[in-house]
Write a protein that holds these residues in place. Structure first.
Motif, PDB file in Angstrom:
ATOM      1  N   ARG A 128       2.961  -3.389  -0.026  1.00  0.00           N
ATOM      2  CA  ARG A 128       2.713  -3.746  -1.417  1.00  0.00           C
ATOM      3  C   ARG A 128       3.152  -5.191  -1.674  1.00  0.00           C
ATOM      4  O   ARG A 128       2.470  -5.955  -2.374  1.00  0.00           O
ATOM      5  CB  ARG A 128       3.463  -2.776  -2.322  1.00  0.00           C
ATOM      6  N   SER A 134      -4.847   0.222   5.041  1.00  0.00           N
ATOM      7  CA  SER A 134      -4.434   0.285   3.634  1.00  0.00           C
ATOM      8  C   SER A 134      -4.465  -1.093   2.990  1.00  0.00           C
ATOM      9  O   SER A 134      -4.927  -1.256   1.845  1.00  0.00           O
ATOM     10  CB  SER A 134      -3.021   0.875   3.533  1.00  0.00           C
ATOM     11  N   TRP A 159      -2.739   4.201  -0.282  1.00  0.00           N
ATOM     12  CA  TRP A 159      -1.899   4.185   0.913  1.00  0.00           C
ATOM     13  C   TRP A 159      -2.275   5.309   1.873  1.00  0.00           C
ATOM     14  O   TRP A 159      -2.442   6.458   1.480  1.00  0.00           O
ATOM     15  CB  TRP A 159      -0.440   4.291   0.528  1.00  0.00           C
ATOM     16  N   LEU A 161      -2.812  -0.904  -3.599  1.00  0.00           N
ATOM     17  CA  LEU A 161      -2.211  -0.559  -2.308  1.00  0.00           C
ATOM     18  C   LEU A 161      -1.515   0.791  -2.390  1.00  0.00           C
ATOM     19  O   LEU A 161      -1.678   1.645  -1.510  1.00  0.00           O
ATOM     20  CB  LEU A 161      -1.239  -1.665  -1.894  1.00  0.00           C
ATOM     21  N   THR A 162      -0.762   1.001  -3.443  1.00  0.00           N
ATOM     22  CA  THR A 162      -0.040   2.265  -3.601  1.00  0.00           C
ATOM     23  C   THR A 162      -0.998   3.438  -3.713  1.00  0.00           C
ATOM     24  O   THR A 162      -0.825   4.475  -3.058  1.00  0.00           O
ATOM     25  CB  THR A 162       0.860   2.209  -4.843  1.00  0.00           C
ATOM     26  N   ARG A 172       5.021   1.360   2.947  1.00  0.00           N
ATOM     27  CA  ARG A 172       4.140   1.212   1.777  1.00  0.00           C
ATOM     28  C   ARG A 172       4.688   0.135   0.855  1.00  0.00           C
ATOM     29  O   ARG A 172       3.940  -0.736   0.367  1.00  0.00           O
ATOM     30  CB  ARG A 172       4.035   2.538   1.027  1.00  0.00           C
ATOM     31  N   SER A 195      -0.959   7.429   4.962  1.00  0.00           N
ATOM     32  CA  SER A 195       0.376   7.770   5.494  1.00  0.00           C
ATOM     33  C   SER A 195       0.324   8.336   6.914  1.00  0.00           C
ATOM     34  O   SER A 195       1.374   8.720   7.447  1.00  0.00           O
ATOM     35  CB  SER A 195       1.066   8.776   4.572  1.00  0.00           C
TER      36      SER A 195
END
Length: 277
Positions: free
Chosen positions: A103, A55, A84, A80-81, A99, A86
């Motif tokens: 960030r 990520s 992401w 980044l968000t 996350r 998971s």
């Protein structure tokens, strides 16, 4: 009838990446599982630390592809968000905490960069060949500093890095050689950028040290290439013994290796993460 090789015919180049070469050095059984067995044995679950690292790498690559005026710390956080990954986390709460931590890493890192200092390449694939190997790989970032190129590799692991990590990296040396040949520009310096600490670990190779790394790559390629031929001839076991040890806990193919399961305990997919707070 099987066709016999012609006397004096050139040996086929061993086509590889630095990851393939390092896989052979780390564990020959894992090498077989990764590159020869088809269908490939089923891997274990995704690792959270790999998801976090991917990520971060993806966000930084995307940041450089933004127009100059959008290369801000806030944009790094957004990228980044939005990108992401998971997979591998214990639950949504752990994923969200990491996350947010990631960030902060990318936004803090890009604050140290000059957005106008355009890299020569981002996620740039380079390749080169010798009489033995055809090797290619993808560089996180390739900078120009004066009259030379510099290979930049991002790191997100919790372990602090040393100069030996940069000096001894087969992958970084091959990237430097390939970049120099592809772009016809000298490249001797390799850098590891450790985002958790903000530390930059640099090593400046000489032509001789790069040559030693390339020679080592050729030696590994000859060994692995001979094992590949034996595999194709039906010997799927002898050239591929396991290398049991602590790293077996983190092997994607652990379930298929009794020696690895005996050598090291099981790990949960998120066990490589430390507390982000």
């Amino acid at each position: 009838m099987e066709q016999l090789p012609l006397e004096g015919m050139p040996r086929r180049l061993y086509s590889c990446t630095p990851s393939r070469l390092n896989s052979w050095l780390d564990c020959r059984r894992r090498y077989r599982f990764s590159y020869l067995d088809r269908p490939q044995p089923q891997k274990g679950p995704a690792w959270a630390h790999n998801s976090m690292g991917a990520s971060v790498h993806n966000a930084l690559a995307a940041w450089w592809r933004e127009p100059y005026n959008r290369r801000t710390p806030a944009m790094a956080s957004i990228l980044l968000t939005n990108g992401w990954i998971s997979e591998g986390f214990r639950d949504a709460e752990q994923s969200t905490r990491w996350r947010d931590h990631a960030r902060g890493l990318v936004s803090g890192y890009v604050e140290t960069l000059d957005p106008a200092d355009e890299p020569v390449g981002v996620e740039r694939t380079v390749a080169t060949r010798t009489k033995t190997i055809a090797v290619s790989g993808r560089i996180d970032r390739l900078d120009r500093r004066g009259d030379e190129l510099v290979v930049v590799d991002y790191k997100t692991g919790r372990r602090p890095l040393t100069q030996d990590d940069a000096r001894g990296s087969l992958a970084l040396a091959i990237y430097a050689i390939a970049a120099s040949r592809v772009l016809r520009t000298p490249c001797h310096t390799v850098e590891l950028h450790h985002l958790p600490t903000g530390e930059v670990v640099e090593w400046e190779h000489t032509d001789e040290s790069l040559g030693r790394h390339l020679g080592r790559a050729e030696e590994v390629a000859l060994e692995a290439g001979e094992a590949d031929e034996r595999y194709r001839a039906g010997d799927t076991e002898t050239p591929f013994p396991p290398s049991p040890g602590p790293l077996c806990s983190w092997c994607d193919f652990r379930r298929h290796c009794p020696e690895g399961r005996t050598a090291a305990p099981d790990k949960l997919p998120w066990d490589a993460l430390s507390d982000p707070s």
